[in-house]
Structure formats: structure tokens, C-alpha cells
Write an enzyme that holds these catalytic residues in place. Structure first.
Site, PDB file in Angstrom:
ATOM      1  N   LEU A  38       0.815  -1.209   0.000  1.00 22.50           N
ATOM      2  CA  LEU A  38       0.000   0.000   0.000  1.00 22.50           C
ATOM      3  C   LEU A  38       0.851   1.263   0.000  1.00 22.50           C
ATOM      4  O   LEU A  38       0.538   2.227  -0.707  1.00 22.50           O
ATOM      5  CB  LEU A  38      -0.917   0.003   1.230  1.00 22.50           C
ATOM      6  CG  LEU A  38      -2.157  -0.877   1.157  1.00 22.50           C
ATOM      7  CD1 LEU A  38      -2.758  -1.054   2.550  1.00 22.50           C
ATOM      8  CD2 LEU A  38      -3.192  -0.290   0.210  1.00 22.50           C
ATOM      9  N   TYR A  97      -2.331  -6.667  16.877  1.00 17.17           N
ATOM     10  CA  TYR A  97      -2.581  -5.824  15.704  1.00 17.17           C
ATOM     11  C   TYR A  97      -3.915  -5.086  15.831  1.00 17.17           C
ATOM     12  O   TYR A  97      -4.006  -3.881  15.558  1.00 17.17           O
ATOM     13  CB  TYR A  97      -2.573  -6.723  14.467  1.00 17.17           C
ATOM     14  CG  TYR A  97      -2.853  -6.043  13.154  1.00 17.17           C
ATOM     15  CD1 TYR A  97      -1.895  -5.239  12.547  1.00 17.17           C
ATOM     16  CD2 TYR A  97      -4.073  -6.232  12.505  1.00 17.17           C
ATOM     17  CE1 TYR A  97      -2.156  -4.632  11.322  1.00 17.17           C
ATOM     18  CE2 TYR A  97      -4.334  -5.640  11.285  1.00 17.17           C
ATOM     19  CZ  TYR A  97      -3.377  -4.840  10.696  1.00 17.17           C
ATOM     20  OH  TYR A  97      -3.633  -4.244   9.491  1.00 17.17           O
ATOM     21  N   LYS A 151      -4.371  -1.059  15.947  1.00 13.58           N
ATOM     22  CA  LYS A 151      -5.149  -0.364  14.928  1.00 13.58           C
ATOM     23  C   LYS A 151      -6.347   0.370  15.520  1.00 13.58           C
ATOM     24  O   LYS A 151      -6.755   1.429  15.017  1.00 13.58           O
ATOM     25  CB  LYS A 151      -5.604  -1.363  13.854  1.00 13.58           C
ATOM     26  CG  LYS A 151      -4.470  -1.873  12.972  1.00 13.58           C
ATOM     27  CD  LYS A 151      -3.739  -0.736  12.274  1.00 13.58           C
ATOM     28  CE  LYS A 151      -2.791  -1.227  11.191  1.00 13.58           C
ATOM     29  NZ  LYS A 151      -2.050  -0.104  10.560  1.00 13.58           N
TER      30      LYS A 151
END
Length: 303
Positions: free
Chosen positions: A19, A171, A175
């Protein structure tokens, strides 16, 4: 291309692959000068090489754009400070920060080592905070000097941070923390001309090979590749441009051709007795409220 970032300088972290690389190339295609940050580490954060960042810089230059590589650790104070300094020293300004760097160390919670927790928190959450802090300090100084910037920050959250994801407790927590950081930063920094938003992307990268195993294949015959990371970048570029004026404190999901404005925690059913309840009364009230509430979205990977 419309050139909506002409004259702007954009910093993209974790831009050597996936990305980040797509974002860096997309900013350059729209006229921005780009600082390409990447440590060149493995999927789990191990190792490191300058190659990926420089390769993206070479791609941008080959297409007629301007870019410079930065290999510093943005989850360390010196690295984050040098990231901002690189933009200012090379291009004379900084307009957009895209926080994208990250890696995975997936385990079920009972198997998750403390080191795996700390490492993921460090690169994702601290790796957002420190570049944001140093960029915002520069922009605040500009605003106080009478040069209010048209500054933009795009943070990278995840569906795992919004809904949770089995096997990704570290994670998901990181996030989710990025969403909280985004909301606070947007509220604190608007007075200095800084807009802060977040995206929750879904795309084919090294990090998602297992998560999206059933949908990762590139379509045959040149059809629309819904999982290509390049599909996410147009929204990131727009959020990072002057064209997004007035948009701040928002979270967007982006996947394929779909963009969704995510609506976070809002008050649902409520009841006020006006006095303290017993535990039994609290439980009875909670069950009545839950019966009237919308059911939560399922956690990714839950059965």
C-alpha cells in the site's frame, strides 16, 4: 491525472512495498514531491535493507517525478524527527504525512508473547504517534509564525481495529488505538490548519496474504482487480490534498471500488434510574437495553 497535489510535499511511511508504494506513486502522479520511508524489514519486522525505498524513488524519478528515500526508524524519536527534516531539507516544505508502516506477528492471545505484543504496538501505534508529533510541531510553528499550513495527515487503521480479528489481538489493539489517536489529533490540531483522518484499507499485500487467502488471486484476462493496493491510493491522495478541505476526524474503509464512511461508537439504548442500582437491577436493565440494541458486527475470523 488532475495534478491535485501539485506543489505539495508528501511523506509516506512504509512505502517500499504494498500500500505504501502504491500511495507514494499515486502522490507523485498527482504532482507531489515524495519522501519514501521504509526500513526494508521482513513481514515480521526482522532484518532491514535500504533497497525497497530506493526502488520506489527510482520508479518515481523514471516517471518524471521527484522523490527521496528515507531509511530511518519512524518508531524512534530520532528517526521520526529525521523524517520531517528530510522533507524540509530536500524540498523546503511538508504538506502531507501518510502513516502506513507496519508488520504482523499473529498469534492467538494465549500464545502471544510479550515481545510480539510490544513490537507490533511499537511499529503501528508509536510509529504513527512520533511522525505525527514531529510533523505537527513543525506545522504549529508555521501557524504561529503567520503561515498557517494546509496540512494533511492520513493514518492507517484496519477493519481489525474496528471490529477485531481472531489471532490478531496485538494488531487489532494497535489499529484501534490509531483510530483514537486520529480523533484526538484532529480535535487538537485543527486550529493550526492540520486535518487528520484515517483509512481502514483492504488490499493484497504481504501482510494480508493469509487473511484474504480466498480472494487474493489476480483476475485473469485483465479484469478489475478488486484487491490491488492501487485501488486504495486515490482516496489517500485526495485526503492528502488541498481538495479535502473541511474533512477531518473521519475514518474511511477502502477496498476495490468501494469507499465507506465508518461511523464509530455512538450512544445506543439507555436507561437512567436516577439512583444507584443493585447488581441484579443493573443486570436486568442491561439485558433489556441489549434486547433493543443493534447486534455488533462479527469479529473477523470468528465462527
Amino acid at each position: 491525472m488532475t495534478g491535485i497535489c501539485t506543489g505539495r510535499v508528501a511523506v509516506v511511511t512504509g512505502a517500499g512495498r504494498g500500500l505504501g508504494r502504491a500511495h507514494a506513486l499515486a502522490f507523485a502522479a498527482e504532482g507531489a514531491k515524495v519522501v519514501v520511508n521504509d526500513l526494508g524489514v521482513g513481514l515480521d519486522g526482522s532484518g532491514g535493507a535500504a533497497g525497497p525505498a530506493q526502488q520506489v524513488v527510482d520508479e518515481i524519478r523514471a516517471l518524471g517525478g521527484e522523490a527521496v528515500a528515507h531509511g530511518g526508524d519512524i518508531a524512534a524519536t530520532d528517526g521520526a524527527a529525521s523524517l520531517v527534516a528530510t522533507a524540509l531539507e530536500t524540498f523546503g516544505r511538508l504538506d502531507t504525512l501518510v502513516n502506513n508502516a507496519g508488520f504482523l506477528r499473529d498469534r492467538m492471545l494465549v500464545n502471544l508473547d510479550e515481545d510480539d505484543w510490544d513490537a507490533v504496538m511499537r511499529v503501528h501505534l508509536k510509529g504513527h504517534f512520533l511522525p505525527l508529533k514531529h510533523a505537527a510541531a513543525h506545522w504549529r510553528a508555521e501557524a504561529k509564525a503567520g503561515r498557517t499550513p494546509e496540512a494533511r495527515v492520513v493514518n492507517t487503521s484496519s477493519g481489525a481495529g474496528l471490529l477485531g480479528s481472531v489471532g490478531q489481538g496485538n494488531y487489532s489493539a494497535a489499529k484501534a488505538g490509531i483510530v483514537g489517536l486520529t480523533l484526538v489529533a484532529a480535535a487538537e490540531m485543527g486550529r493550526y490548519g492540520i486535518q487528520v483522518n484515517a483509512i481502514a484499507p483492504a488490499a493484497r499485500t504481504r501482510m494480508t496474504e493469509q487473511t484474504f487467502a480466498d480472494t487474493m488471486a489476480t483476475p485473469e484476462g485483465g479484469g478489475f482487480d478488486a484487491m490491488a493496493p492501487e485501488n486504495v491510493s486515490p482516496l489517500v491522495v485526495w485526503l492528502g490534498s488541498g481538495a479535502s478541505a473541511g474533512v477531518t476526524g473521519r475514518v474511511f474503509e477502502a477496498e476495490g471500488g468501494r469507499i465507506t464512511v465508518m461511523e464509530g461508537w455512538r450512544p445506543g439504548p439507555t436507561a437512567d434510574k436516577g439512583a444507584r442500582r443493585t447488581p441484579a437491577e443493573a443486570g436486568e436493565t442491561a439485558r433489556k437495553l441489549l434486547a433493543d440494541a443493534e447486534p455488533p458486527q462479527p469479529v473477523y475470523g470468528a465462527h
